[in-house]
Design an enzyme around this catalytic site. Structure first.
Site, PDB file in Angstrom:
ATOM      1  N   ASP A 250     -60.903 109.154  18.217  1.00 13.59           N
ATOM      2  CA  ASP A 250     -61.997 108.449  18.873  1.00 13.59           C
ATOM      3  C   ASP A 250     -61.914 108.620  20.387  1.00 13.59           C
ATOM      4  OD1 ASP A 250     -64.204 106.438  18.639  1.00 13.59           O
ATOM      5  OD2 ASP A 250     -62.821 105.228  19.839  1.00 13.59           O
ATOM      6  N   GLU A 309     -63.498 113.583  18.735  1.00 13.89           N
ATOM      7  CA  GLU A 309     -64.797 113.063  19.141  1.00 13.89           C
ATOM      8  C   GLU A 309     -64.847 113.223  20.657  1.00 13.89           C
ATOM      9  OE1 GLU A 309     -67.501 109.000  19.358  1.00 13.89           O
ATOM     10  OE2 GLU A 309     -65.380 109.040  19.913  1.00 13.89           O
TER      11      GLU A 309
END
Length: 588
Positions: A250, A309
């Site tokens: 993330d 990401e």
């Protein structure tokens, strides 16, 4: 005149894939013990990730095992056979760590514990084991940019006050102004408002500020501190020892900030995919972190991977995250944000493939996830809708385009990501009452629109029941009444359904040598609005325009997203608007 088939037979696709393995018995109760990758539990595949289809499970909205209205790991475990039958290669689970849930689990209090909302560590172990027994690999979310304010480090840093060594593991800074009443710089949060929150010292007086690029409940780590790097290597080992096959990282672009945390002007507003360089994202220092992680991943058997990401200004910058000694994949957000336009889709695909080819990495493709409106809804209106929309649009149009976009994506070389429920053609739920919303960006009106709840509504499994099979106790976000007809039960066996199209597409992708891994594409001349290309033994064409287009069929139809038009004068046929077709050029 002849009507061409809309889709291959789902029965034929299933038979081509072979018999489904039997579900294993539940593992014995007890505390899960660390273990190496259970390679014997899955078929070997060299560099499996290069052409993998990976399915995202958003745990709170996938399946509820205990009837409390919230999805959990036990519920997800019962639905793993659906993913096996769908034909995916791996499952990515959004966070299920211990968390106050200020941002749906992306505010982690303990990286080595499962939140009671989702179950126990034993449930996680059982889920991983059963997924492997079904031939599915497991990827878990990792949140290294920030923790929760309830993380032990941060709680102690606040309690101990200024001078605490633990404050060095976050970005604590004195404020500006005569009394430190102004934030340390002009950065804004992704969710709107200042990226800084002021603390109160143990004696009750106003104190320093701390940085949070997201919600105030998500303080950013300072990755310049060696303890942070050491902690995350330990966290990686913990989950690798439990058997996971990889990590979705993330905010992979956000770990390192520019020295001195300089102002950026223009009120510090966040600009993603704009080409702007900002001091809090995509700093070169992140790459040393990932080189260390890659060495650790490579030390484990079973080809463990990590996917970034990484919101970067260009696909060329994204390629820097997947050099041979860094991460394995990176999400292609430039493709995700491309409208339903043939010229634009071809341009971004060409550029993406070229950028990844320079570093020897696979290109990834994705159309939906838990942070953006589902592509069924995005494509239901004008091309400039953007990644989030408040309007339901023309749902029939959106579904036609979404089905066509899916077949186009799955024909491109590389790895594809699917978001739970897209195989059912689910739209966003755009009419949620304000009182049920939980997206933190909704409560910060000067930030994002707060529309992510619309793509997070629990998915329907059956035609009937209080939550259409999601669980026995309703669902944490209300489901529309017409979702009964979109359920897995309703669509299974219907050759015209979106679910059976996905099953047929993934079966064909597994069986056909021209689909999946690789990076070679032969772009074909095509009329405006049509994107067409050839891969070994296969041709794909998608009509994004408003009118049917004459096409000379180069082989027999393998699969189509919708009914194909009648024969055209002079041979061939008409490719209808918002339709994609795959031809096999091999001899039947």
């Amino acid at each position: 005149m002849t009507e061409h088939p809309a889709a291959a037979s789902a029965t034929d696709a299933a038979e081509a894939a072979g018999p489904a393995p039997a579900s294993p018995q539940p593992p014995a109760a007890g505390t899960p013990a660390p273990r190496p990758a259970p390679d014997a539990e899955r078929a070997p595949a060299a560099e499996w990730w290069r052409g993998a289809v990976i399915y995202q499970v958003y745990p709170r909205s996938f399946a509820d095992g205990n009837g409390d209205g919230m999805g959990d790991l036990a519920g997800a475990r019962t639905r793993l056979p659906h993913l096996r039958d769908l034909g995916v290669d791996a499952v990515w689970f959004s966070p299920f760590y211990a968390s106050p849930q200020a941002d749906a689990g992306y505010d982690v209090a303990d990286y080595r514990a499962v939140d009671p909302v989702f179950g126990t560590l034993h449930d996680a172990d059982a889920l991983i084991r059963e997924a492997h027994a079904l031939g599915l690999r497991v990827i878990v979310d990792l949140v290294p940019n920030h923790s929760s304010v309830e993380h032990e480090w941060f709680r102690r840093a606040l309690a101990e006050g200024p001078g605490s060594p633990l404050r060095e593991r976050y970005h604590f800074r004195p404020g500006k102004g005569p009394k430190g009443e102004l934030p340390p710089n002009d950065w804004e949060s992704v969710f709107g408002g200042p990226a800084w929150t002021r603390t109160t010292d143990p004696d009750g007086t106003p104190g320093d500020w701390y940085l949070h690029l997201f919600a105030p409940e998500q303080p950013d780590f300072d990755w310049e501190h060696p303890a942070v790097a050491e902690e995350f290597l330990s966290v990686l080992r913990f989950w690798l020892d439990l058997g996971v096959d990889g990590f979705r990282v993330d905010v992979a672009h956000g770990l390192v900030k520019a020295p001195g945390l300089p102002d950026i002007g223009d009120s510090g507003k966040l600009r993603l995919l704009s080409g702007d360089v900002v001091p809090f994202f995509d700093q070169d220092g992140v790459h040393e972190v990932y080189r260390t992680w890659r060495a650790l991943l490579d030390s484990y058997a079973g080809e463990r991977i990590a996917v970034a990401e990484a919101w970067t200004p260009t696909v060329e910058r994204t390629a820097g995250y997947v050099r041979p000694d860094e991460l394995h994949q990176a999400f292609n957000f430039q493709y995700l944000e491309t409208p339903w336009d043939g010229g634009a889709l071809r341009a971004v695909a060409e550029r993406s493939l070229a950028a990844m080819r320079t570093v020897g990495a696979p290109t990834t493709w994705v159309l939906s996830n838990h942070d953006v409106s589902r592509h069924t809804t995005r494509f239901a209106g004008p091309a400039d809708t953007g990644l989030q929309t408040r309007e339901p649009g023309d749902r029939a149009l959106g579904l036609r385009r979404a089905r066509a976009a899916t077949l186009l994506m799955l024909a491109l070389p590389g790895s594809a990501y699917l978001y739970q429920g897209e195989e059912l053609g689910l739209p966003d739920v755009t009419g949620l009452p304000d009182e049920v919303r939980q997206d933190p960006s909704y409560f910060r009106s000067d930030g994002q629109d707060g529309l992510r709840d619309g793509c997070r509504v629990p998915i329907p499994w059956t035609r009937e029941g209080s939550s259409y099979g999601f669980g026995t106790g309703g669902s944490w976000l209300p489901q529309p009444a017409d979702w009964a007809g979109l359920s897995v039960e309703a669509q299974t066996g219907d050759p015209d359904s979106t679910l059976e199209m996905y099953r047929a597409a993934l079966a064909a992708r597994r069986a056909h040598p021209g689909l999946g891994a690789g990076d070679g594409v032969e772009w074909l001349d095509a009329p405006e609005g049509v994107v067409a290309f050839a891969r070994p033994g296969l041709v794909c064409a998608a009509n994004t325009g408003a009118a049917p287009v004459p096409f000379a069929a180069p082989g027999h139809v393998l699969l189509a997203s919708g009914p194909l038009g009648p024969d055209a004068p002079g041979g061939g046929f008409l490719l209808p608007p918002d339709t994609t077709v795959w031809w096999s050029t091999a001899t039947p």
